[in-house]
Design a protein around this motif. Structure first.
Motif, PDB file in Angstrom:
ATOM      1  N   GLU A  82       0.836  -1.213   0.000  1.00 49.96           N
ATOM      2  CA  GLU A  82       0.000   0.000   0.000  1.00 49.96           C
ATOM      3  C   GLU A  82       0.869   1.261   0.000  1.00 49.96           C
ATOM      4  O   GLU A  82       0.500   2.283  -0.591  1.00 49.96           O
ATOM      5  N   GLN A  83       2.013   1.196   0.661  1.00 50.80           N
ATOM      6  CA  GLN A  83       2.930   2.342   0.658  1.00 50.80           C
ATOM      7  C   GLN A  83       3.430   2.624  -0.757  1.00 50.80           C
ATOM      8  O   GLN A  83       3.489   3.775  -1.193  1.00 50.80           O
ATOM      9  N   ILE A  84       3.768   1.551  -1.482  1.00 48.99           N
ATOM     10  CA  ILE A  84       4.195   1.686  -2.872  1.00 48.99           C
ATOM     11  C   ILE A  84       3.078   2.312  -3.710  1.00 48.99           C
ATOM     12  O   ILE A  84       3.297   3.244  -4.498  1.00 48.99           O
ATOM     13  N   GLU A  85       1.870   1.807  -3.520  1.00 48.73           N
ATOM     14  CA  GLU A  85       0.705   2.300  -4.276  1.00 48.73           C
ATOM     15  C   GLU A  85       0.447   3.774  -3.981  1.00 48.73           C
ATOM     16  O   GLU A  85       0.165   4.572  -4.884  1.00 48.73           O
ATOM     17  N   LEU A  86       0.573   4.158  -2.709  1.00 49.60           N
ATOM     18  CA  LEU A  86       0.344   5.551  -2.316  1.00 49.60           C
ATOM     19  C   LEU A  86       1.368   6.475  -2.973  1.00 49.60           C
ATOM     20  O   LEU A  86       1.007   7.510  -3.547  1.00 49.60           O
ATOM     21  N   LEU A  87       2.632   6.113  -2.922  1.00 52.20           N
ATOM     22  CA  LEU A  87       3.689   6.953  -3.490  1.00 52.20           C
ATOM     23  C   LEU A  87       3.508   7.108  -4.997  1.00 52.20           C
ATOM     24  O   LEU A  87       3.686   8.205  -5.543  1.00 52.20           O
ATOM     25  N   ARG A  88       3.150   6.024  -5.659  1.00 51.00           N
ATOM     26  CA  ARG A  88       2.920   6.095  -7.114  1.00 51.00           C
ATOM     27  C   ARG A  88       1.726   6.997  -7.435  1.00 51.00           C
ATOM     28  O   ARG A  88       1.758   7.771  -8.399  1.00 51.00           O
ATOM     29  N   GLN A  94       0.822   9.523  -5.927  1.00 55.31           N
ATOM     30  CA  GLN A  94       1.199  10.925  -5.705  1.00 55.31           C
ATOM     31  C   GLN A  94       2.207  11.417  -6.738  1.00 55.31           C
ATOM     32  O   GLN A  94       2.600  12.583  -6.712  1.00 55.31           O
ATOM     33  N   GLY A  95       2.617  10.527  -7.647  1.00 54.78           N
ATOM     34  CA  GLY A  95       3.482  10.931  -8.739  1.00 54.78           C
ATOM     35  C   GLY A  95       4.939  10.559  -8.585  1.00 54.78           C
ATOM     36  O   GLY A  95       5.777  10.985  -9.395  1.00 54.78           O
ATOM     37  N   LEU A  96       5.299   9.768  -7.568  1.00 54.28           N
ATOM     38  CA  LEU A  96       6.688   9.359  -7.396  1.00 54.28           C
ATOM     39  C   LEU A  96       6.978   8.173  -8.304  1.00 54.28           C
ATOM     40  O   LEU A  96       6.247   7.176  -8.309  1.00 54.28           O
ATOM     41  N   ILE A  97       8.048   8.265  -9.079  1.00 56.20           N
ATOM     42  CA  ILE A  97       8.444   7.178  -9.977  1.00 56.20           C
ATOM     43  C   ILE A  97       9.144   6.094  -9.167  1.00 56.20           C
ATOM     44  O   ILE A  97      10.039   6.382  -8.363  1.00 56.20           O
ATOM     45  N   ILE A  98       8.743   4.847  -9.377  1.00 60.52           N
ATOM     46  CA  ILE A  98       9.389   3.707  -8.720  1.00 60.52           C
ATOM     47  C   ILE A  98       9.836   2.755  -9.829  1.00 60.52           C
ATOM     48  O   ILE A  98       9.029   2.038 -10.413  1.00 60.52           O
ATOM     49  N   ASN A  99      11.122   2.779 -10.108  1.00 51.53           N
ATOM     50  CA  ASN A  99      11.646   2.021 -11.255  1.00 51.53           C
ATOM     51  C   ASN A  99      11.781   0.529 -10.962  1.00 51.53           C
ATOM     52  O   ASN A  99      11.642  -0.290 -11.863  1.00 51.53           O
ATOM     53  N   ASP A 100      12.068   0.198  -9.712  1.00 45.96           N
ATOM     54  CA  ASP A 100      12.284  -1.203  -9.338  1.00 45.96           C
ATOM     55  C   ASP A 100      11.437  -1.484  -8.096  1.00 45.96           C
ATOM     56  O   ASP A 100      11.854  -1.231  -6.962  1.00 45.96           O
ATOM     57  N   GLU A 101      10.244  -2.013  -8.320  1.00 43.73           N
ATOM     58  CA  GLU A 101       9.305  -2.190  -7.227  1.00 43.73           C
ATOM     59  C   GLU A 101       9.815  -3.187  -6.190  1.00 43.73           C
ATOM     60  O   GLU A 101       9.638  -2.977  -4.981  1.00 43.73           O
ATOM     61  N   GLN A 102      10.444  -4.254  -6.607  1.00 43.88           N
ATOM     62  CA  GLN A 102      10.939  -5.247  -5.658  1.00 43.88           C
ATOM     63  C   GLN A 102      12.026  -4.666  -4.764  1.00 43.88           C
ATOM     64  O   GLN A 102      12.057  -4.913  -3.552  1.00 43.88           O
ATOM     65  N   ARG A 103      12.897  -3.876  -5.350  1.00 49.03           N
ATOM     66  CA  ARG A 103      13.948  -3.231  -4.554  1.00 49.03           C
ATOM     67  C   ARG A 103      13.323  -2.221  -3.582  1.00 49.03           C
ATOM     68  O   ARG A 103      13.712  -2.141  -2.408  1.00 49.03           O
ATOM     69  N   ALA A 104      12.350  -1.466  -4.049  1.00 51.35           N
ATOM     70  CA  ALA A 104      11.675  -0.492  -3.192  1.00 51.35           C
ATOM     71  C   ALA A 104      10.979  -1.188  -2.027  1.00 51.35           C
ATOM     72  O   ALA A 104      11.028  -0.709  -0.883  1.00 51.35           O
ATOM     73  N   PHE A 142       4.547  15.140  -6.237  1.00 49.71           N
ATOM     74  CA  PHE A 142       5.984  15.180  -6.465  1.00 49.71           C
ATOM     75  C   PHE A 142       6.317  15.979  -7.723  1.00 49.71           C
ATOM     76  O   PHE A 142       5.515  16.068  -8.650  1.00 49.71           O
ATOM     77  N   ARG A 143       7.525  16.538  -7.730  1.00 45.82           N
ATOM     78  CA  ARG A 143       7.972  17.245  -8.922  1.00 45.82           C
ATOM     79  C   ARG A 143       8.202  16.244 -10.055  1.00 45.82           C
ATOM     80  O   ARG A 143       8.455  15.053  -9.808  1.00 45.82           O
ATOM     81  N   GLU A 144       8.129  16.711 -11.253  1.00 44.68           N
ATOM     82  CA  GLU A 144       8.251  15.840 -12.422  1.00 44.68           C
ATOM     83  C   GLU A 144       9.619  15.151 -12.431  1.00 44.68           C
ATOM     84  O   GLU A 144      10.658  15.777 -12.234  1.00 44.68           O
ATOM     85  N   GLY A 145       9.596  13.836 -12.627  1.00 45.79           N
ATOM     86  CA  GLY A 145      10.830  13.066 -12.711  1.00 45.79           C
ATOM     87  C   GLY A 145      11.361  12.564 -11.379  1.00 45.79           C
ATOM     88  O   GLY A 145      12.323  11.793 -11.343  1.00 45.79           O
ATOM     89  N   ALA A 146      10.753  12.993 -10.250  1.00 44.96           N
ATOM     90  CA  ALA A 146      11.224  12.550  -8.934  1.00 44.96           C
ATOM     91  C   ALA A 146      10.988  11.049  -8.770  1.00 44.96           C
ATOM     92  O   ALA A 146       9.948  10.524  -9.158  1.00 44.96           O
ATOM     93  N   SER A 147      11.970  10.353  -8.195  1.00 45.29           N
ATOM     94  CA  SER A 147      11.865   8.898  -8.077  1.00 45.29           C
ATOM     95  C   SER A 147      12.173   8.418  -6.666  1.00 45.29           C
ATOM     96  O   SER A 147      12.825   9.121  -5.875  1.00 45.29           O
ATOM     97  N   PHE A 148      11.737   7.220  -6.386  1.00 46.46           N
ATOM     98  CA  PHE A 148      12.052   6.564  -5.118  1.00 46.46           C
ATOM     99  C   PHE A 148      13.558   6.415  -4.973  1.00 46.46           C
ATOM    100  O   PHE A 148      14.112   6.562  -3.884  1.00 46.46           O
ATOM    101  N   GLU A 149      14.225   6.148  -6.090  1.00 48.76           N
ATOM    102  CA  GLU A 149      15.679   6.002  -6.081  1.00 48.76           C
ATOM    103  C   GLU A 149      16.366   7.304  -5.662  1.00 48.76           C
ATOM    104  O   GLU A 149      17.404   7.277  -4.985  1.00 48.76           O
TER     105      GLU A 149
END
Length: 301
Positions: A16-22, A24-34, A62-69
């Protein structure tokens, strides 16, 4: 008294944390790592590195292009910054311990710290002795153990007793000392005035505790800032009100003290390398001036 509601929310699970961040516009390139990171670092800790990536905090966007990484890179930088600061602080702490331990000469050299005449307040002096006694009794120090087996003194001599003390106790001892040639001589060794040196010690105790408890230094307004020194033996970088309240001032304090403790230190080079390895880090949020690398204070050659 303000009437505040009670919190009754539940913790989101990691998916659910992953889903919430996405959402809100946060890019998550590697879900398993996150997910692995969230399982081991926690969202609550990472949030202080996630929030600065937002363009609108109220709307949680989130600002455009911002990522979990990006957020995890900021977390990694802050962790390595704490490691660097803690490592440098060890050298300074040992030096201060030595200067206070061997500060006095003459017949009472080993036990000057037990004489209340050296201190500003008798009650505070008694409290210092209580702390010292407790710390010595807990000490797993072979030299202290041998001393206590051999002699009947309530405490070992100063240079040995202080080997068992915390940085906080060292700072308190210095702060509570009356102004005297003994107190001035300790500060003089580092090219500082008495009040400035006392302020720096208290600041370093605060920073040491933040490092020991893995608390953020990057982008953090520090609640126990160090005083900008009135007069120093060697040049000290200029500070603004903002830089004084952030970790740039801490780094300047450590570098200045290291120049006395270990003149050939490589602190500046290691700091520059750390910052260069994390281009995502905005050093201005830590109080760094724009052209700090060109300041002779931070020279690396």
């Amino acid at each position: 008294m303000e009437n505040k509601p009670e919190f009754h929310g539940r913790a989101l699970d990691f998916d659910e944390q992953i889903e919430l961040l996405r959402s809100q516009g946060l890019i998550i390139n590697d879900e398993q790592r996150a997910l692995r990171i969230l399982n081991n670092v926690s969202y609550a800790r990472l949030k202080t590195y996630i929030v600065p990536l937002m363009v609108d905090r109220k709307a949680h966007k989130f600002r455009e292009g911002a990522s979990f990484e990006d957020a995890y890179a900021l977390y990694g930088f802050d962790r390595r910054l704490r490691e660097l600061v803690f490592h440098e602080m060890e050298k300074v702490e040992i030096s201060v311990r030595t200067r206070i331990g061997y500060a006095s000469a003459g017949s009472e050299a080993g036990y000057w710290f037990m004489n209340p005449d050296w201190f500003r307040d008798e009650r505070e002096h008694r409290e210092i002795l209580r702390h010292l006694t407790s710390e010595v009794e807990r000490a797993d120090n072979d030299a202290i153990k041998r001393f206590r087996l051999k002699y009947s003194n309530p405490l070992p001599p100063c240079w040995l007793t202080l080997e068992a003390t915390s940085m906080g106790t060292l700072a308190t001892i210095y702060d509570q000392m009356k102004y005297s040639p003994l107190k001035k001589g300790i500060a003089d060794y580092y090219g500082l005035g008495v009040e400035d040196f006392s302020s720096w010690l208290n600041h370093l105790v605060y920073i040491r505790n933040r490092c020991a408890h893995h608390n953020r230094l990057w982008n953090k307004t520090l609640t126990t800032p160090a005083e900008v020194p009135v007069k120093t033996r060697a040049p000290f970088p200029p500070q603004t009100e903002f830089s004084r309240g952030h970790v740039y001032m801490t780094l300047c304090v450590l570098k200045y003290l290291q120049n006395t403790v270990k003149p050939e230190n490589t602190f500046a080079q290691r700091l520059r390398t750390l910052i260069d390895n994390y281009p995502i880090v905005d050093t201005s949020l830590m109080g760094f001036p724009t052209h700090w690398k060109s300041d002779p204070f931070w020279k690396t050659e």
